[in-house]
Scaffold this motif. Structure first.
Motif, PDB file in Angstrom:
ATOM      1  N   ASN A  10      36.226  37.453  32.185  1.00 35.23           N
ATOM      2  CA  ASN A  10      35.464  36.580  33.071  1.00 35.23           C
ATOM      3  C   ASN A  10      34.899  37.447  34.192  1.00 35.23           C
ATOM      4  O   ASN A  10      35.643  37.982  35.012  1.00 35.23           O
ATOM      5  CB  ASN A  10      36.379  35.496  33.641  1.00 35.23           C
ATOM      6  N   GLN A  41      32.363  37.187  27.000  1.00 37.17           N
ATOM      7  CA  GLN A  41      32.408  37.131  28.466  1.00 37.17           C
ATOM      8  C   GLN A  41      31.954  35.775  28.995  1.00 37.17           C
ATOM      9  O   GLN A  41      31.061  35.151  28.444  1.00 37.17           O
ATOM     10  CB  GLN A  41      31.508  38.213  29.069  1.00 37.17           C
ATOM     11  N   GLU A  42      32.569  35.367  30.080  1.00 35.77           N
ATOM     12  CA  GLU A  42      32.086  34.284  30.923  1.00 35.77           C
ATOM     13  C   GLU A  42      31.623  34.908  32.235  1.00 35.77           C
ATOM     14  O   GLU A  42      31.967  36.059  32.537  1.00 35.77           O
ATOM     15  CB  GLU A  42      33.173  33.240  31.178  1.00 35.77           C
ATOM     16  N   ASN A 102      31.010  34.061  36.485  1.00 30.34           N
ATOM     17  CA  ASN A 102      31.155  33.141  37.613  1.00 30.34           C
ATOM     18  C   ASN A 102      29.829  32.754  38.255  1.00 30.34           C
ATOM     19  O   ASN A 102      29.781  31.865  39.110  1.00 30.34           O
ATOM     20  CB  ASN A 102      32.085  33.747  38.673  1.00 30.34           C
ATOM     21  N   LEU A 129      37.042  30.530  34.260  1.00 32.94           N
ATOM     22  CA  LEU A 129      36.297  29.786  33.244  1.00 32.94           C
ATOM     23  C   LEU A 129      36.930  29.794  31.860  1.00 32.94           C
ATOM     24  O   LEU A 129      36.723  28.865  31.078  1.00 32.94           O
ATOM     25  CB  LEU A 129      34.853  30.297  33.181  1.00 32.94           C
ATOM     26  N   TRP A 130      37.711  30.826  31.518  1.00 35.31           N
ATOM     27  CA  TRP A 130      38.381  30.814  30.220  1.00 35.31           C
ATOM     28  C   TRP A 130      39.658  29.991  30.270  1.00 35.31           C
ATOM     29  O   TRP A 130      39.931  29.187  29.386  1.00 35.31           O
ATOM     30  CB  TRP A 130      38.698  32.241  29.771  1.00 35.31           C
TER      31      TRP A 130
END
Length: 391
Positions: free
Chosen positions: A8, A38-39, A41, A87-88
């Protein structure tokens, strides 16, 4: 091996992001197939997305579904989680377990036990939440982004997954960056047998310098936890005895620049390209590391070691063991400008000792922090994770 990395990204890029890319390059250079999921932010842009992220940070079914889909597509031998927050969420561990894929988690910070992630509050180390089932002191102080509501969400995530055994049962191996960090994670309740120490590494090798410049160097984020007030107060005492070049930006940039303008031979250079930082390191006499918090494993330290630059560092946390006094640098009392100034004075008065340290610093890098050393350690950890998962 087929390795799925999970990360993330932060709003402000930092050392973790660099490490993820470096490990990906390292694995691919040694013939492994790597996929990076990947996330970011940057997706959190308004009050609604903040609220959704806060709830999802506790457990995100959508993240679990996304990871399961990627596992089905890529068919990894192992999943290496770097940062799951926010987020994960820890739901990714369940996705891996249900798919029968072993998990390695690098612990870049202390988020599992501290809402602020760094055991730092009010200008000094803080462990008030350590050992508490529900970390209420962090909520009271709003340690996550100065928000009690946001901190409550982080605290709920920590407590829920402590209760359901997520940290103990759903990760096959943890990677701590230093022995100091490993001891903190054990104290926080992670199983000692699952935590292995693997430091960060530097690649490519930048080559050694000669330290002919008449200046000390600071490289890092210009923020309170980095000890900038200690640094500037020490140089106020030193006068024009030794120049100081400050590289970096951050919330204290204007304050640091204003203070630097009033001190002789102190320059605030702002953010600089990597090549420029490397040259500054090669010519500096010492690197000053004056943090007042528990550092993880700063890449700046590795860059200094690679060029043979001795480090004058706070005797605190991981820095206490990463810097070997009288061999790779010197220690001073955290937050004490008088002691920092005294150590700099010693270095100026003992140029032969300082010169003797330079090859020792470089030897430390070659022995512990090269890509080859790190690859060997990473493979051993993956093999252990795969073995324990299959038993």
């Amino acid at each position: 091996m087929r390795v799925l990395q999970l990360h993330n990204l932060y709003k402000i890029a930092g050392g973790e992001d660099v490490v993820v890319e470096a490990e990906r390059d390292l694995l691919e250079a040694n013939g492994h197939d790597v996929a990076l999921l990947q996330e970011d932010n940057d997706r959190i842009t308004d009050t609604l997305s903040q609220a959704i992220a806060a709830v999802g940070a506790i457990y995100s079914p959508s993240a679990k579904k996304q990871v399961r889909a990627e596992i089905a597509r890529f068919r990894p031998d192992i999943v290496h989680v770097h940062n799951f927050f926010p987020l994960w969420s820890p739901a990714v561990y369940d996705a891996c377990r249900e798919a029968g894929v072993p998990v390695v988690q690098t612990l870049h910070n202390y988020r599992l036990f501290c809402a602020g992630a760094f055991f730092f509050r009010d200008g000094k180390p803080c462990e008030d939440c350590m050992g508490k089932f529900f970390p209420w002191p962090g909520v009271v102080h709003g340690c996550y982004r100065d928000s009690r509501l946001g901190t409550a969400a982080v605290a709920a995530m920590q407590s829920l997954h402590r209760a359901r055994g997520t940290w103990q049962e759903r990760v096959d191996r943890y990677i701590a960056l230093t022995e100091f960090a490993r001891e903190k994670f054990i104290e926080g309740g992670l199983p000692a047998k699952k935590i292995l120490v693997k430091p960060n590494f530097l690649s490519p090798d930048t080559g050694v310098g000669e330290g002919r410049g008449q200046y000390a160097l600071f490289v890092g984020r210009l923020s309170p936890e980095k000890g900038l007030s200690t640094l500037l107060a020490a140089w106020e005492k030193l006068g024009d005895r030794l120049g100081l070049k400050i590289v970096g930006d951050g919330p204290m940039q204007e304050e640091v620049a204003a203070a630097a303008s009033k001190l002789p031979r102190v320059e605030c250079l702002g953010r600089q390209p990597k090549e420029r930082v490397r040259e500054l390191m090669k010519n500096a006499k010492i690197l000053v590391f004056c943090s007042v918090w528990y550092e993880g494993f700063p890449m700046v330290l590795l860059e200094a070691y690679a060029v043979g630059l001795p480090v004058v560092a706070s005797n605190l946390g991981s820095l206490s063991s990463l810097v070997d006094p009288d061999r790779t640098g010197l220690h001073f009392r955290p937050g004490d400008p008088d002691d920092l100034a005294a150590k700099v004075e010693w270095a100026l008065a003992h140029p032969e000792d300082l010169a003797r340290m330079r090859p020792e610093v470089r030897a430390e890098f070659e022995a512990k922090y090269t890509a080859a050393q790190n690859y060997r350690q990473l493979m051993e950890i993956y093999e252990l994770a795969c073995s324990s998962s299959s038993n």
